[in-house]
Scaffold this motif. Structure first.
Motif, PDB file in Angstrom:
ATOM      1  N   SER A 189       0.086  54.194 -14.909  1.00 41.58           N
ATOM      2  CA  SER A 189       1.291  53.366 -14.828  1.00 41.58           C
ATOM      3  C   SER A 189       2.369  54.091 -14.038  1.00 41.58           C
ATOM      4  CB  SER A 189       1.802  53.039 -16.236  1.00 41.58           C
ATOM      5  OG  SER A 189       0.806  52.403 -17.013  1.00 41.58           O
ATOM      6  N   ARG A 190       2.521  55.385 -14.289  1.00 37.11           N
ATOM      7  CA  ARG A 190       3.524  56.161 -13.562  1.00 37.11           C
ATOM      8  C   ARG A 190       3.156  56.248 -12.076  1.00 37.11           C
ATOM      9  NH1 ARG A 190       4.951  60.988 -14.212  1.00 37.11           N
ATOM     10  NH2 ARG A 190       2.955  61.903 -14.858  1.00 37.11           N
ATOM     11  N   ALA A 191       1.856  56.319 -11.771  1.00 38.07           N
ATOM     12  CA  ALA A 191       1.424  56.332 -10.369  1.00 38.07           C
ATOM     13  C   ALA A 191       1.794  55.028  -9.667  1.00 38.07           C
ATOM     14  CB  ALA A 191      -0.084  56.578 -10.288  1.00 38.07           C
ATOM     15  N   VAL A 192       1.718  53.914 -10.376  1.00 39.08           N
ATOM     16  CA  VAL A 192       2.114  52.629  -9.781  1.00 39.08           C
ATOM     17  C   VAL A 192       3.613  52.625  -9.478  1.00 39.08           C
ATOM     18  CG1 VAL A 192       2.293  50.139 -10.176  1.00 39.08           C
ATOM     19  CG2 VAL A 192       0.201  51.352 -10.807  1.00 39.08           C
ATOM     20  N   GLY A 193       4.409  53.289 -10.317  1.00 38.02           N
ATOM     21  CA  GLY A 193       5.829  53.416 -10.006  1.00 38.02           C
ATOM     22  C   GLY A 193       6.053  54.118  -8.680  1.00 38.02           C
TER      23      GLY A 193
END
Length: 301
Positions: A69-73
């Protein structure tokens, strides 16, 4: 021969492959991810499929993952900072590259996005700072009632939506010689084989610094990795430690060498958690995956 556009990210060392979600069936996504995660191909610890314009992430096994999820940010920030039509086509994540402008906006001090993530019950809010190829991204999660149970001496099972973690601390659980074999036995002993994703985490506090070693099994993707970082595992450890005291902020060192910062707080009457750390862009491009090997019947004498 399947051809996929990909980007490879390192959220705190937890190498993550992200592919465009083009409507593949979940079983096909799991199969494609298993091929790509092979060290002979792209390698990595986990994979997900993204509908960037819609703000949706589905992990290859349908599990929940904080670090992906943080990578998608970071991906959303990168797309905004590099928004030419050519870049959109190369990334493979633009819903309609003709709608993109050719001038990239300057990086914002904080970018705020909201995405839907497989396994989790509510939107995940992302606070992203920085610029390519390195960002700081915090995932903000609305917490449900989380089950935390002691299953044996020094071992607690923390159940989160889309993933559960068995936390092993103290002298009763020294680090084994073979983490994979030990984790397999523990998953079987505590009936975790049918969970969407199950982590076994060895942890300790040394001179005031929390440290953890996570091993995560994803059922439908049929992957098991000793991970360099685990966001949901860090969250599970923070929740477990907060139950036995008043501490609400935790810095948890990951095997990859950087810490994940976890904070627990209230917002508008809801219990919340923030998981913050570095995200680096490692590579992007296309991958040509091998066709599946047809099954053959054994020869009979």
């Amino acid at each position: 021969m399947p051809v996929l556009t990909f980007s490879k990210w390192s959220p705190g060392g937890n190498t993550t492959l992200l592919f465009p979600d083009s409507g593949q069936h979940p079983a096909e996504q799991a199969w494609l991810a298993a091929l790509a995660l092979d060290p002979a191909m792209l390698g990595g610890e986990q994979a997900g499929f993204v509908q960037l314009a819609q703000g949706k992430l589905r992990m290859a096994g349908g599990e929940f993952c904080v670090n992906a999820s943080r990578a998608v940010g970071a991906m959303l920030a990168y797309a905004a900072q590099n928004s030419s039509p050519e870049q959109g086509i190369l990334n493979g994540f633009a819903a309609d590259p003709t709608q993109l402008t050719s001038s990239a906006p300057p990086p914002c001090p904080v970018r705020i996005d909201e995405i839907q993530v497989s396994g989790w019950h509510s939107p995940v809010r992302l606070h992203t700072r920085g610029a390519a190829p390195l960002w700081q991204v915090e995932a903000l999660l609305r917490l449900p009632a989380c089950s935390i149970t002691t299953v044996e001496e020094g071992a607690q099972l923390v159940r989160l939506p889309g993933i559960c973690h068995l936390l092993l601390g103290g002298p009763a659980h020294p680090l084994p010689e073979d983490c994979y074999a030990a984790a397999a036995q523990l998953r079987q002993r505590h009936n975790l084989e049918n969970e969407p994703a199950a982590g076994v985490i060895w942890w300790r506090e040394c001179q005031g610094q929390l440290e953890m070693l996570p091993l995560v099994h994803v059922r439908d993707a049929d992957t098991t990795f000793l991970e360099n970082a685990c966001g949901s595992g860090a969250l599970a450890l923070a929740l477990r430690l907060s139950r036995s005291g008043t501490r609400r902020a935790f810095s948890i060192m990951q095997p990859g060498g950087s810490a994940l910062e976890v904070r627990l707080f209230s917002e508008n009457g809801a219990e919340m958690a923030g998981v913050d750390g570095l995200v680096a862009l490692v590579a992007r491009g296309k991958i040509w995956l091998p066709d599946p090997v047809p099954r053959t019947r054994p020869c009979r004498a």
